[in-house]
Design a protein around this motif. Sequence first.
Motif, mmCIF file in Angstrom:
data_model
loop_
_atom_site.group_PDB
_atom_site.id
_atom_site.type_symbol
_atom_site.label_atom_id
_atom_site.label_comp_id
_atom_site.label_asym_id
_atom_site.label_seq_id
_atom_site.Cartn_x
_atom_site.Cartn_y
_atom_site.Cartn_z
ATOM 1 N N SER A 1 13.091 -2.657 -7.429
ATOM 2 C CA SER A 1 11.938 -3.489 -7.790
ATOM 3 C C SER A 1 10.792 -2.562 -8.198
ATOM 4 O O SER A 1 10.317 -1.759 -7.392
ATOM 5 N N VAL A 2 10.376 -2.662 -9.462
ATOM 6 C CA VAL A 2 9.349 -1.772 -10.007
ATOM 7 C C VAL A 2 8.066 -2.567 -10.175
ATOM 8 O O VAL A 2 8.042 -3.589 -10.867
ATOM 9 N N GLN A 3 7.004 -2.093 -9.535
ATOM 10 C CA GLN A 3 5.722 -2.787 -9.593
ATOM 11 C C GLN A 3 4.618 -1.792 -9.921
ATOM 12 O O GLN A 3 4.855 -0.594 -10.013
ATOM 13 N N GLY A 4 3.427 -2.335 -10.104
ATOM 14 C CA GLY A 4 2.265 -1.488 -10.343
ATOM 15 C C GLY A 4 1.783 -1.572 -11.760
ATOM 16 O O GLY A 4 0.638 -1.894 -12.027
ATOM 17 N N SER A 5 2.648 -1.291 -12.725
ATOM 18 C CA SER A 5 2.282 -1.372 -14.134
ATOM 19 C C SER A 5 2.935 -2.613 -14.717
ATOM 20 O O SER A 5 4.137 -2.808 -14.604
ATOM 21 N N ARG B 1 21.452 -8.247 -1.699
ATOM 22 C CA ARG B 1 21.556 -6.791 -1.855
ATOM 23 C C ARG B 1 20.287 -6.144 -1.312
ATOM 24 O O ARG B 1 19.220 -6.765 -1.285
ATOM 25 N N SER B 2 20.408 -4.904 -0.892
ATOM 26 C CA SER B 2 19.225 -4.182 -0.431
ATOM 27 C C SER B 2 18.297 -3.908 -1.612
ATOM 28 O O SER B 2 18.722 -3.927 -2.774
ATOM 29 N N VAL B 3 17.032 -3.664 -1.316
ATOM 30 C CA VAL B 3 16.013 -3.501 -2.354
ATOM 31 C C VAL B 3 15.261 -2.194 -2.128
ATOM 32 O O VAL B 3 14.863 -1.878 -1.004
ATOM 33 N N VAL B 4 15.090 -1.435 -3.200
ATOM 34 C CA VAL B 4 14.224 -0.260 -3.192
ATOM 35 C C VAL B 4 12.988 -0.620 -4.005
ATOM 36 O O VAL B 4 13.089 -0.937 -5.197
ATOM 37 N N ARG B 5 11.836 -0.605 -3.375
ATOM 38 C CA ARG B 5 10.595 -0.995 -4.049
ATOM 39 C C ARG B 5 9.788 0.258 -4.376
ATOM 40 O O ARG B 5 9.544 1.096 -3.505
ATOM 41 N N VAL B 6 9.411 0.377 -5.644
ATOM 42 C CA VAL B 6 8.572 1.497 -6.077
ATOM 43 C C VAL B 6 7.364 0.938 -6.814
ATOM 44 O O VAL B 6 7.461 -0.081 -7.506
ATOM 45 N N THR B 7 6.243 1.589 -6.632
ATOM 46 C CA THR B 7 5.016 1.186 -7.312
ATOM 47 C C THR B 7 4.564 2.342 -8.196
ATOM 48 O O THR B 7 4.272 3.437 -7.694
ATOM 49 N N LEU B 8 4.541 2.100 -9.486
ATOM 50 C CA LEU B 8 4.106 3.140 -10.415
ATOM 51 C C LEU B 8 2.587 3.173 -10.466
ATOM 52 O O LEU B 8 1.953 2.127 -10.647
ATOM 53 N N PRO B 9 1.988 4.337 -10.333
ATOM 54 C CA PRO B 9 0.532 4.418 -10.508
ATOM 55 C C PRO B 9 0.146 3.991 -11.918
ATOM 56 O O PRO B 9 0.902 4.201 -12.872
#
Length: 647
Positions: free
Chosen positions: A204-208, A299-307
């Motif tokens: 899961s990609v967040q931030g931008s 499914r498992s989730v890897v969450r990353v937040t892009l600056p």
Amino acid sequence: MTAHDASMSSVLPAALAEVRARLMAHAANLGHLTTEADSPPLDAVTETAEVLANRRTAAGGHDPASVLARVCGLTPFETHVVLLLAASQLDETSQGLLRAMGGSTPALAMAMLPAPHWTAWTPEGPLRRWHLVELDASSGLLTARLRLDERVLLHLVGLAPMDASIRPRVSPIHARWSPPDRWFEAATTVVHALQSAPPWPVVSVQGSRAVPAAWLRSVCDDMGLEPWRMAATDLVLGPEERLALARRWDREAALAGRALVVQAHDATPVEAKAVAEWIGCVAGPVFVVGELPTDPLSRSVVRVTLPRLRAGDREVLWEEALGGESVPLSSTLRSLAKTFPLAPADIVQVASRVQGRPGDDPDVVEHLWQACRTIARPRLDGLARHVEPDATWDDLILPADQIDVMRLIAARARQRVRLTEEWGFGGASTRGLGLAALFAGPSGVGKTLAAEVIANDLGVDLFRVDLSAVVSKYIGETEKNLRRIFDAAEDGGSVLLFDEADALFGKRSEVRDSHDRYANIEVSYLLQRMEAHRGVTILTTNLRQALDSAFLRRIAFVLELTTPDQSRRLALWTRAFPSATPTSGLQPERLARLAATGAEIRSIALHAAAMAADEDAPVTMRHLARAVRIELGKAGRPVPEAELRGW
């Protein structure tokens, strides 16, 4: 060609020759080979088939057929079925033999191929589960016609086009720039998570809001994957259609090493549910750009937040995109990077329009600015109206101290990036980065005009929010509309204008029922967004006292605009008629005695000009007297006949 490549290149022909030999042996058993030329000794045919099978096995399991068998979990019999159907389309001799024996059917495969088993034909067997084989069982299972899926056939011959049933829903992700160093940590986190053995987690990609393609490409390149993009709306499908698409995508991901990037920003509840159901259907690598549902996923989730991209990052992108032309444009590129928070792909697109033109060409600067303004312009679908700001500081007839404050508002907006990113005022908090101003006062005193002047001075668009479209009686819809407005304005660098803001920013009330509670939630959401909003927000109101006090604490500037005095009215009347308008005997000093706002003065001037034009005569005081009576009558105000005597 290496020895390994040579071995690989001979695998498919050997496999087809093996199928041909087995077909000949079976045809001989059935008596379909009648001439001596057609009837080799049966022992020799059987021996040839075994030799070819051993040669294919010795290739090491890296040939396309072995990869397919490993990916889809095929048994040896099922692998032979795939090769039989491939031979029916690629080998002329095999085609003739199959026609003589009634075509490719389960009965023929069971009779001639080694290690047969009935479970190969069940719907959950790999052949049908992964849509490798098309089976028409309308005439019965044993005599059903079998055909190899086109994508599987192309895989066997060494090609890897996107599955034709998936291709209309997806697009490849390309990148023409390098992501900033600040994003490498997030990329490393994802690569480490994906390097574990399957099942892979969902990323899961967040931030931008517009996750740059370069970051996705860098992660996928490290994993040996090829990213393809799909919109969340394309996943709103029925259960059977979704499952079929998911299995075809998993087959595609496994055979060609492809990863799916689901664009789920601003997904509706229906789309968010479809994304969650899709995640439960697929096993391959999936990136979701945007918020994932809060419900537990399969499914498992890897969450990353892009600056967020900083202005300095965008400036570097501009320089890379323009190459040698960027040197004379350095100050312009710095302003563009600070004013328009464009996505990297948009920067590349705009820069391509001026490639080859000298950087010191004044037209290039104007073209770049207008192109950025156009491409950044948000699409608000009826929630706000785009206003082309043409007014300048000369159009404002206000006290000098109020104009000074408005110039400071423009300066704060223009220097926001320097203050927050370079001079450290941003700190670690995301609050207070926006700039909100309240213009209060009666109608017609120039509140909206002042907003246009500020937007024009900044060189950005002005969007006037349509409150009737924003406010909804349905719970949660108002917040959703506001989120879209704030997000779009922030991405486009635009100025937001909330006219008659007291209707939306009113005081919170004591909670007596659910309507009060949700109304208060809307106000609280507005407070949060205004604090975090990085753009310029201008509120106008006739009823300052009706605004919630919490809003006033979060507003950087409050200006109370009043009805103009006689000296300001004189300046307004002096500018009321354009130079091209014919006039005769006008007396601005007498006109200025009439108590009127700037908007009323403009309306009176237009009325009078229309009367004069209809008479084909210049505008006179007589026309103005008639126009005054009309305008004041519209407002229900008494007409000062003594003032109008002699006009």
